[in-house]
Design a protein around this motif. Structure first.
Motif, short mmCIF file in Angstrom:
data_model
loop_
_atom_site.label_atom_id
_atom_site.label_comp_id
_atom_site.label_asym_id
_atom_site.label_seq_id
_atom_site.Cartn_x
_atom_site.Cartn_y
_atom_site.Cartn_z
N ASP A 105 -8.29 -4.65 8.83
CA ASP A 105 -9.31 -3.64 8.52
C ASP A 105 -10.44 -4.23 7.69
O ASP A 105 -11.61 -3.91 7.90
CB ASP A 105 -8.68 -2.46 7.80
CG ASP A 105 -7.71 -1.70 8.67
OD1 ASP A 105 -7.75 -1.88 9.91
OD2 ASP A 105 -6.90 -0.93 8.12
N LEU A 115 0.82 -1.20 0.00
CA LEU A 115 0.00 0.00 0.00
C LEU A 115 0.86 1.26 0.00
O LEU A 115 0.54 2.24 -0.67
CB LEU A 115 -0.94 0.00 1.21
CG LEU A 115 -2.00 1.11 1.26
CD1 LEU A 115 -2.95 0.97 0.08
CD2 LEU A 115 -2.74 1.07 2.56
N TRP A 163 0.90 8.55 2.13
CA TRP A 163 -0.48 8.65 2.59
C TRP A 163 -0.87 7.43 3.43
O TRP A 163 -1.90 7.45 4.09
CB TRP A 163 -1.44 8.78 1.40
CG TRP A 163 -1.35 10.10 0.73
CD1 TRP A 163 -0.66 10.40 -0.39
CD2 TRP A 163 -1.96 11.31 1.17
NE1 TRP A 163 -0.80 11.73 -0.70
CE2 TRP A 163 -1.61 12.31 0.25
CE3 TRP A 163 -2.78 11.64 2.24
CZ2 TRP A 163 -2.04 13.61 0.38
CZ3 TRP A 163 -3.21 12.95 2.36
CH2 TRP A 163 -2.84 13.91 1.45
N VAL A 164 -0.06 6.39 3.41
CA VAL A 164 -0.35 5.20 4.21
C VAL A 164 -0.36 5.55 5.69
O VAL A 164 -1.09 4.95 6.47
CB VAL A 164 0.64 4.06 3.87
CG1 VAL A 164 2.01 4.31 4.44
CG2 VAL A 164 0.10 2.74 4.37
N TRP A 165 0.43 6.54 6.09
CA TRP A 165 0.44 6.96 7.51
C TRP A 165 -0.89 7.59 7.89
O TRP A 165 -1.40 7.37 8.99
CB TRP A 165 1.60 7.93 7.79
CG TRP A 165 2.92 7.26 7.62
CD1 TRP A 165 3.80 7.43 6.59
CD2 TRP A 165 3.50 6.29 8.50
NE1 TRP A 165 4.89 6.62 6.78
CE2 TRP A 165 4.74 5.92 7.94
CE3 TRP A 165 3.09 5.69 9.68
CZ2 TRP A 165 5.56 4.98 8.55
CZ3 TRP A 165 3.91 4.77 10.27
CH2 TRP A 165 5.13 4.41 9.71
N LEU A 166 -1.43 8.38 6.99
CA LEU A 166 -2.74 8.97 7.24
C LEU A 166 -3.82 7.89 7.31
O LEU A 166 -4.71 7.94 8.17
CB LEU A 166 -3.08 9.99 6.16
CG LEU A 166 -4.42 10.71 6.31
CD1 LEU A 166 -4.43 11.55 7.58
CD2 LEU A 166 -4.70 11.55 5.11
N TYR A 167 -3.72 6.91 6.42
CA TYR A 167 -4.65 5.78 6.43
C TYR A 167 -4.60 5.06 7.78
O TYR A 167 -5.64 4.77 8.37
CB TYR A 167 -4.32 4.83 5.29
CG TYR A 167 -4.90 3.45 5.42
CD1 TYR A 167 -6.26 3.23 5.21
CD2 TYR A 167 -4.10 2.37 5.78
CE1 TYR A 167 -6.80 1.97 5.34
CE2 TYR A 167 -4.63 1.11 5.92
CZ TYR A 167 -5.98 0.91 5.69
OH TYR A 167 -6.50 -0.35 5.84
N MET A 168 -3.41 4.79 8.26
CA MET A 168 -3.27 4.08 9.54
C MET A 168 -3.80 4.93 10.69
O MET A 168 -4.46 4.42 11.60
CB MET A 168 -1.82 3.68 9.78
CG MET A 168 -1.39 2.55 8.87
SD MET A 168 0.15 1.70 9.29
CE MET A 168 1.22 2.96 9.85
N ILE A 223 0.37 4.25 -2.75
CA ILE A 223 -0.12 5.59 -2.45
C ILE A 223 0.93 6.47 -1.76
O ILE A 223 0.63 7.62 -1.43
CB ILE A 223 -1.40 5.54 -1.59
CG1 ILE A 223 -1.15 4.91 -0.22
CG2 ILE A 223 -2.51 4.83 -2.32
CD1 ILE A 223 -2.35 5.00 0.71
N VAL A 239 -6.13 7.27 10.58
CA VAL A 239 -7.60 7.34 10.49
C VAL A 239 -8.23 6.04 10.98
O VAL A 239 -9.21 6.07 11.74
CB VAL A 239 -8.04 7.68 9.05
CG1 VAL A 239 -9.53 7.45 8.85
CG2 VAL A 239 -7.68 9.11 8.72
N THR A 240 -7.68 4.90 10.58
CA THR A 240 -8.28 3.63 11.02
C THR A 240 -8.10 3.43 12.52
O THR A 240 -9.00 2.90 13.18
CB THR A 240 -7.68 2.43 10.27
OG1 THR A 240 -6.27 2.41 10.44
CG2 THR A 240 -8.04 2.48 8.79
N MET A 264 -4.05 -3.86 6.53
CA MET A 264 -5.22 -3.89 5.64
C MET A 264 -6.10 -5.10 5.88
O MET A 264 -7.32 -5.00 5.79
CB MET A 264 -4.77 -3.88 4.18
CG MET A 264 -4.07 -2.62 3.77
SD MET A 264 -3.67 -2.54 2.02
CE MET A 264 -3.43 -4.20 1.53
#
Length: 136
Positions: free
Chosen positions: A92, A23, A30-35, A27, A37-38, A89
């Protein structure tokens, strides 16, 4: 059987790291932002489980359904919150599958019939209903 379960538990972190690396390649940072947020969504879900459990139990009591389904719903939400907090992922996706609405089994719906208001009959034949007045 135990070895297969142990292998699955040990393989999950490896799959999570490989999934996050993939991932990250797709991307970028941005994977840090994804983590983040989750993790925040999982934390919020865990905080709301208490209220959700109480609300679902109240609703099931009002509809005269078995409260076991409400407890299982709250347990599913709590487990989904924990899975969202774990970075990766695959966890999630499992959490999102747990958050999907599941239909109530027919045997649980049919076991309790809805009432049309307060009843005056007790299931116990030894209970006598009535009014009393204390006279001194």
């Amino acid at each position: 059987m135990l070895r297969v379960a142990l292998l699955c538990v040990l393989a999950l972190p490896v799959l999570e790291v490989l999934g996050l690396v993939w991932l990250g390649q797709q991307i970028g940072s941005w994977v840090w932002l994804y983590m983040l947020v989750t993790i925040l969504l999982g934390w919020g879900l865990l905080k709301s489980v208490r209220l959700t459990a109480a609300w679902v139990m109240l609703q099931s009591a009002r509809q005269q359904q078995l409260p076991v389904w409400g407890l299982l719903y709250a347990l599913r939400q709590g487990l989904a919150g924990v899975l969202l907090i774990i970075p990766g992922m695959f966890t999630d996706v499992l959490a999102l599958l747990l958050l999907l609405p599941w239909p109530m089994p027919q045997r649980w719906q049919a076991s309790v019939s809805p009432s049309q208001g307060p009843t005056t009959q007790h299931a116990d034949p030894d209970v006598l209903e009535g009014e009393f007045r204390r006279m001194d």
